[in-house]
Design a protein around this motif. Structure first.
Motif, short mmCIF file in Angstrom:
data_model
loop_
_atom_site.label_atom_id
_atom_site.label_comp_id
_atom_site.label_asym_id
_atom_site.label_seq_id
_atom_site.Cartn_x
_atom_site.Cartn_y
_atom_site.Cartn_z
N LYS A 190 0.91 -1.22 0.13
CA LYS A 190 0.09 0.03 0.00
C LYS A 190 0.89 1.31 0.06
O LYS A 190 0.57 2.46 -0.79
N PHE A 191 1.98 1.16 0.74
CA PHE A 191 2.91 2.28 0.54
C PHE A 191 3.60 2.45 -0.55
O PHE A 191 3.95 3.61 -1.14
N GLU A 192 3.90 1.31 -1.47
CA GLU A 192 4.60 1.44 -2.67
C GLU A 192 3.73 1.96 -3.56
O GLU A 192 4.00 2.66 -4.52
N ASN A 193 2.26 1.58 -3.48
CA ASN A 193 1.22 2.44 -4.40
C ASN A 193 1.30 3.84 -4.05
O ASN A 193 1.27 4.65 -4.99
N MET A 194 1.45 4.21 -2.72
CA MET A 194 1.54 5.58 -2.57
C MET A 194 2.56 6.52 -3.15
O MET A 194 2.67 7.48 -3.61
N MET A 195 3.87 5.72 -3.05
CA MET A 195 4.90 6.26 -3.83
C MET A 195 4.87 6.40 -5.20
O MET A 195 5.27 7.40 -5.65
N LEU A 196 4.27 5.56 -5.79
CA LEU A 196 4.04 5.47 -7.38
C LEU A 196 3.03 6.79 -7.62
O LEU A 196 3.10 7.35 -8.68
N ASP A 197 2.05 6.62 -6.70
CA ASP A 197 1.23 8.12 -7.07
C ASP A 197 1.74 9.21 -6.99
O ASP A 197 1.60 10.14 -7.80
N LYS A 198 2.71 9.35 -6.00
CA LYS A 198 3.73 10.72 -5.91
C LYS A 198 4.22 10.92 -7.23
O LYS A 198 4.48 12.05 -7.82
N PHE A 199 4.88 9.91 -7.74
CA PHE A 199 5.92 10.03 -8.96
C PHE A 199 4.87 10.14 -10.27
O PHE A 199 5.22 10.76 -11.26
#
Length: 328
Positions: A190-199
């Motif tokens: 879920k945090f890796e998804n959040m990171m990709l959303d930022k990028f």
């Protein structure tokens, strides 16, 4: 070590607790999924120590150090440690000025507040040793002249736990100067998804200066935090608990080398900081348990037979914590 902060009781909230939470919240805007790493780094910085971070590439080790520096208005320098790096490349050197006919000091990147030694184990021992004086004395001696470093001064060193070819393991004397060794693992999905959303929205770590990061703390605030931390009480039972844990590492049948007296000091300082970050003016045994492993894991050496049995230093420390009597 997640969940340090319980700010429901506002009357019990100290200055250190407020500032630590502000720093962690600000860094967490950019560095997602690594809350334990951020919290532990703040503990060390407020304690006045140094940090060794171990993890595979891409886990935001460098990014976390950069962002923390921005939140506390600190000067930040990063050096990629390589096999051909020389001591003068980080400390600086005297340079001859033909016009004046005199030598002047060209300061190296070590003259900063937060110094990131990226992949520190990729440089030879003589360059690693150039950090010893600065980490202990907060000073650098060049051509017989000693130069004081600024305050705060924090060395954040990283290393890769997977690749060992072409590396130079840090000597015990240097490892002992790091207050904590932090291990970083992969973040939950879920945090890796959040990171990709930022990028996806255009964020990139190479343009961190353009990110919306606020400076929530300055050097005067850190000084005030440290004054508050010094006032945190440690009774005789807590002191004895710390020394009992450290002495148990020296007598462990699984270890060749136990922790040094500097480890006892580091546990005490980190526990005082942790207590202040929780809004308390006294240390509890739980504070010791929370920080004992990152303070001790790099200061002990396993016996070969223990390694063959699959034991790790963290396992031995956990076993010791389970056996040492907890003060009441």
């Amino acid at each position: 070590m997640e969940g340090y902060f319980d700010v429901g009781n506002k009357d019990n909230t100290g200055f250190t607790q407020i500032k630590a939470k502000q720093i962690i919240d600000e860094v967490s805007k950019v560095v997602v999924g690594q809350y334990a790493l951020i919290e532990q780094m703040v503990v060390v910085i407020l304690s006045g120590g140094h940090i060794l971070v171990e993890g595979v590439p891409g886990l935001a080790k460098t990014l976390a150090a950069k962002v923390i520096a921005k939140t506390i208005k600190a000067d930040f320098k990063r050096v990629q440690f390589t096999p051909d790096l020389m001591p003068a490349d980080i400390t600086g050197t005297k340079v001859y000025d033909a016009k004046s006919g005199e030598f002047y000091l060209r300061k190296g990147p070590l003259f900063t507040n937060i110094f990131l030694a990226d992949e520190i184990n990729r440089t030879p021992p003589k360059t690693q040793a150039a950090l010893l004086e600065s980490m202990e004395e907060r000073a650098i001696t060049i051509d017989g002249e000693t130069h004081r470093l600024g305050d705060p001064f924090v060395v954040v060193a990283t290393q890769n736990p997977v690749e060992y070819e072409g590396t130079y393991p840090l000597p015990e004397a240097q490892l002992d100067r790091f207050m904590m060794k932090l291990t970083v693992d992969y973040m939950p999905q879920k945090f890796e998804n959040m990171m990709l959303d930022k990028f996806k929205m255009g964020f990139t770590s190479s343009k961190i200066d353009d990110a919306d990061i606020n400076a929530v703390c300055n050097f005067e605030d850190i000084k005030r935090c440290r004054e508050e931390i010094l006032k945190v009480e440690a009774n005789d039972g807590i002191i004895n608990y710390i020394t009992s844990i450290v002495r148990a590492t020296r007598n462990s049948p699984s270890l060749i080398l136990g922790a040094s007296p500097r480890a006892s000091i580091s546990i005490l300082l980190a526990a005082k900081t942790l207590a202040a970050m929780q809004g308390r003016n006294f240390i509890m045994p739980e504070d010791i348990k929370d920080i004992a492993t990152p303070v001790l894991r790099h200061r002990v050496i396993l016996k070969p037979e223990a390694s063959i049995d699959g034991l790790k230093s963290d396992d031995v420390i956990k076993n010791i914590l389970g056996k040492v009597e907890v003060p009441r």
